[in-house]
Scaffold this active site. Structure first.
Site, PDB file in Angstrom:
ATOM      1  N   ARG A  33       0.801  -1.357  -0.153  1.00 14.48           N
ATOM      2  CA  ARG A  33       0.070  -0.154  -0.063  1.00 14.48           C
ATOM      3  C   ARG A  33       1.024   1.196   0.105  1.00 14.48           C
ATOM      4  O   ARG A  33       0.644   2.111  -0.784  1.00 14.48           O
ATOM      5  CB  ARG A  33      -1.014   0.057   1.194  1.00 14.48           C
ATOM      6  CG  ARG A  33      -1.873  -1.167   1.596  1.00 14.48           C
ATOM      7  CD  ARG A  33      -2.842  -1.298   0.480  1.00 14.48           C
ATOM      8  NE  ARG A  33      -3.771  -2.302   0.593  1.00 14.48           N
ATOM      9  CZ  ARG A  33      -3.881  -3.664  -0.001  1.00 14.48           C
ATOM     10  NH1 ARG A  33      -2.932  -3.648  -0.862  1.00 14.48           N
ATOM     11  NH2 ARG A  33      -4.650  -4.630   0.565  1.00 14.48           N
ATOM     12  N   GLU A 177     -13.768 -14.959   8.779  1.00 14.61           N
ATOM     13  CA  GLU A 177     -13.652 -14.321   7.274  1.00 14.61           C
ATOM     14  C   GLU A 177     -13.036 -15.369   6.168  1.00 14.61           C
ATOM     15  O   GLU A 177     -12.009 -15.567   6.092  1.00 14.61           O
ATOM     16  CB  GLU A 177     -12.416 -13.325   7.271  1.00 14.61           C
ATOM     17  CG  GLU A 177     -12.366 -12.543   6.329  1.00 14.61           C
ATOM     18  CD  GLU A 177     -11.335 -11.561   5.870  1.00 14.61           C
ATOM     19  OE1 GLU A 177     -10.784 -11.136   7.044  1.00 14.61           O
ATOM     20  OE2 GLU A 177     -11.155 -10.915   4.939  1.00 14.61           O
ATOM     21  N   LYS A 219     -17.577 -12.534   7.890  1.00 13.09           N
ATOM     22  CA  LYS A 219     -16.963 -11.422   6.980  1.00 13.09           C
ATOM     23  C   LYS A 219     -16.838 -12.294   6.043  1.00 13.09           C
ATOM     24  O   LYS A 219     -15.490 -12.445   5.591  1.00 13.09           O
ATOM     25  CB  LYS A 219     -15.916 -10.856   7.682  1.00 13.09           C
ATOM     26  CG  LYS A 219     -15.091  -9.906   6.849  1.00 13.09           C
ATOM     27  CD  LYS A 219     -14.029  -9.264   7.495  1.00 13.09           C
ATOM     28  CE  LYS A 219     -13.060  -8.253   6.536  1.00 13.09           C
ATOM     29  NZ  LYS A 219     -12.121  -7.228   6.951  1.00 13.09           N
ATOM     30  N   SER A 261     -14.185  -5.864   1.237  1.00 12.88           N
ATOM     31  CA  SER A 261     -14.348  -5.264  -0.171  1.00 12.88           C
ATOM     32  C   SER A 261     -13.530  -6.126  -1.043  1.00 12.88           C
ATOM     33  O   SER A 261     -13.859  -6.078  -2.326  1.00 12.88           O
ATOM     34  CB  SER A 261     -14.062  -3.817  -0.218  1.00 12.88           C
ATOM     35  OG  SER A 261     -12.767  -3.546   0.337  1.00 12.88           O
ATOM     36  N   GLY A 262     -12.407  -6.835  -0.914  1.00 15.91           N
ATOM     37  CA  GLY A 262     -11.937  -7.643  -1.787  1.00 15.91           C
ATOM     38  C   GLY A 262     -11.328  -7.366  -3.253  1.00 15.91           C
ATOM     39  O   GLY A 262     -11.032  -8.033  -4.095  1.00 15.91           O
ATOM     40  N   GLY A 263     -11.154  -5.879  -3.223  1.00 13.03           N
ATOM     41  CA  GLY A 263     -10.547  -5.534  -4.368  1.00 13.03           C
ATOM     42  C   GLY A 263     -11.639  -4.772  -5.205  1.00 13.03           C
ATOM     43  O   GLY A 263     -11.226  -4.197  -6.366  1.00 13.03           O
ATOM     44  N   ARG A 293      -9.437  -1.806   2.081  1.00  9.90           N
ATOM     45  CA  ARG A 293      -9.154  -0.830   0.643  1.00  9.90           C
ATOM     46  C   ARG A 293     -10.245  -0.190   0.301  1.00  9.90           C
ATOM     47  O   ARG A 293      -9.959   1.188   0.115  1.00  9.90           O
ATOM     48  CB  ARG A 293      -8.843  -1.963  -0.407  1.00  9.90           C
ATOM     49  CG  ARG A 293      -7.352  -2.454  -0.344  1.00  9.90           C
ATOM     50  CD  ARG A 293      -7.409  -3.755  -1.234  1.00  9.90           C
ATOM     51  NE  ARG A 293      -8.122  -4.813  -0.924  1.00  9.90           N
ATOM     52  CZ  ARG A 293      -7.942  -6.002  -1.236  1.00  9.90           C
ATOM     53  NH1 ARG A 293      -7.325  -6.061  -2.527  1.00  9.90           N
ATOM     54  NH2 ARG A 293      -8.637  -7.188  -0.878  1.00  9.90           N
TER      55      ARG A 293
HETATM   56  C1  5MM Z   1      -6.633  -4.851   5.646  1.00 10.16           C
HETATM   57  O1  5MM Z   1      -6.257  -6.286   5.168  1.00 10.16           O
HETATM   58  C2  5MM Z   1      -6.458  -7.204   5.764  1.00 10.16           C
HETATM   59  C3  5MM Z   1      -5.070  -8.095   6.069  1.00 10.16           C
HETATM   60  O2  5MM Z   1      -4.518  -8.495   4.949  1.00 10.16           O
HETATM   61  P1  5MM Z   1      -3.168  -9.357   4.984  1.00 10.16           P
HETATM   62  O3  5MM Z   1      -3.222 -10.346   5.939  1.00 10.16           O
HETATM   63  O4  5MM Z   1      -3.179 -10.032   3.896  1.00 10.16           O
HETATM   64  O5  5MM Z   1      -2.158  -8.403   5.199  1.00 10.16           O
HETATM   65  C4  5MM Z   1      -7.645  -8.198   5.279  1.00 10.16           C
HETATM   66  O6  5MM Z   1      -7.721  -9.400   6.047  1.00 10.16           O
HETATM   67  C5  5MM Z   1      -8.634  -7.530   5.275  1.00 10.16           C
HETATM   68  O7  5MM Z   1      -9.206  -7.287   6.458  1.00 10.16           O
HETATM   69  C6  5MM Z   1      -9.752  -8.188   4.436  1.00 10.16           C
HETATM   70  O8  5MM Z   1      -9.250  -8.798   3.121  1.00 10.16           O
HETATM   71  C7  5MM Z   1     -10.872  -7.176   4.001  1.00 10.16           C
HETATM   72  O9  5MM Z   1     -10.210  -6.115   3.270  1.00 10.16           O
HETATM   73  P2  5MM Z   1     -10.528  -5.539   1.838  1.00 10.16           P
HETATM   74  O10 5MM Z   1      -9.510  -4.839   1.447  1.00 10.16           O
HETATM   75  O11 5MM Z   1     -10.545  -6.850   1.244  1.00 10.16           O
HETATM   76  O12 5MM Z   1     -12.091  -4.750   2.259  1.00 10.16           O
END
Ligand code: 5MM
Length: 340
Positions: A33, A177, A219, A261-263, A293
């Site tokens: 990021r 999740e 989630k 949100s997953g991208g 994200r």
């Molecule tokens: C914020 O990102 C979280 C941590 O990811 P890593 O362990 O890969 O660093 C991730 O678990 C996040 O909470 C979920 O994927 C939801 O985030 P998004 O960006 O998909 O909404």
């Protein structure tokens, strides 16, 4: 198990019109990021970034909880306050990511399983002292014509269930999740099929492990077209497929479904959540967000790692938080993007 405290935590997390800010990026992910804004990923920069997010005035109007990373739950602001105490002062519940990331399911396997169960109960003693009241564990599933395999679905479900049971026994609310990834050219129908199989396996394992469904939060991914699919489903189609899938698989006892949100693009994630909540159908669950994200991307860009941009970063975060809050009520309208 302190049922009363767990119940109060769940209620706070799923409070009407509020969602979670997922700020639990591990060191590797936050580096990616920061790379996007040309900022070095040092401990001080990570602290400054999270401090910028958490000190946003009015954040508590739309955000009920924040998922933290191990480093963040121990960090302090410039004036010596813990980042956790900033959240607590706003009535925002601090949570902690406890999985230790993913590893290949077997040597050479493209599929992943999540690690982190060893010593988990012991780690919770400290996290609870530090202020965490809920936790998060993420399993990931890739879609191809053949994948995910049944073995992968089963192993990840067992991990999620064991984690959830230990979490409740330790006095924290588990966020479960299971993330079916958007990567690939698959159709929304294929995403439906995989998400349905994953959710069935997850709830089968949760029940077998004795997890109290009323005291957890799910989630999941939305049911959505793969990123490279030539035909992209509309928000209405995503909403209908997502609700149909969860009506088939998620027991009514589960209080909240807080999507990742997953991208998805930030606006797209708001539109899809809004369409889900605007269907005019009574659901047993609260449908809300637990976005990383989709909440942070505009804030990170506006901040750009510069002190003089802190206010701009906070404005960008508050805008997305408020619009997603409106989407939780099915009251989001595209014109609100400009108005905000
Ligand atoms: C914020 O990102 C979280 C941590 O990811 P890593 O362990 O890969 O660093 C991730 O678990 C996040 O909470 C979920 O994927 C939801 O985030 P998004 O960006 O998909 O909404």
């Amino acid at each position: 198990m302190n049922t009363t405290e767990l119940e109060a935590t769940v209620r706070a997390m799923i409070a009407r019109g509020k969602g979670l800010l997922a700020a639990d990026e591990s060191s590797g992910t936050i580096k990616k990021r920061f790379d996007s804004i040309g900022l070095e990923s040092t401990e001080a920069n990570r602290r400054d970034y999270r401090q910028m997010l958490f000190t946003t005035e009015g954040l508590e109007q739309a955000i009920s909880g924040v998922i933290l990373y191990d480093e963040t739950i121990r960090q302090r602001t410039d004036d010596g306050r813990t980042l956790v105490s900033i959240l607590q002062a706003k009535g925002i519940v601090p949570g902690i990511k406890v999985d230790k990331g993913t590893v290949p399911m077997a040597p050479g396997s493209a599929e992943k399983v999540t690690e982190g169960l060893d010593g988990l109960a012991k780690r919770y003693e400290e996290y609870y002292q530090l202020g965490a009241r809920f936790a998060k564990w993420r399993a990931v599933y890739s879609i191809t014509d053949q994948l995910p395999s049944w073995r992968n679905i089963r192993l990840n479900a067992q991990g999620l269930a064991r984690y959830a049971a230990i979490t409740q026994q330790s006095g924290l609310v588990p966020i479960v999740e299971p993330e079916v990834l958007m990567d690939g050219a698959h159709t929304i129908e294929r995403c439906f099929e995989v998400t349905e199989a994953v959710q069935h396996a997850v709830f089968d394992a949760l029940v077998a492990e004795g997890v109290v469904l009323e005291l957890m939060v799910l989630k999941p991914n939305m049911v959505i077209s793969g990123k490279d699919c030539p035909v992209q489903a509309s928000a209405q189609q995503v909403a209908e497929a997502t609700v149909r899938c969860f009506r088939r698989t998620v027991p009514a006892a589960v209080p909240g479904i807080m999507f990742l949100s997953g991208g998805q693009g930030d606006v797209q994630a708001t539109e899809n959540l809004n369409a889900i909540n605007a269907m005019g159908v009574q659901h047993p669950w609260v449908f809300s967000f637990s976005y990383g994200r989709a909440l942070q991307a505009p804030a990170l860009k506006a901040w750009g790692g510069k002190k003089e941009n802190v206010a701009a970063g906070q404005r960008a975060l508050l805008k997305r938080a408020r619009l997603n809050s409106a989407a939780c009520r099915g009251e989001y309208r595209p014109e609100m993007e400009q108005a905000a």
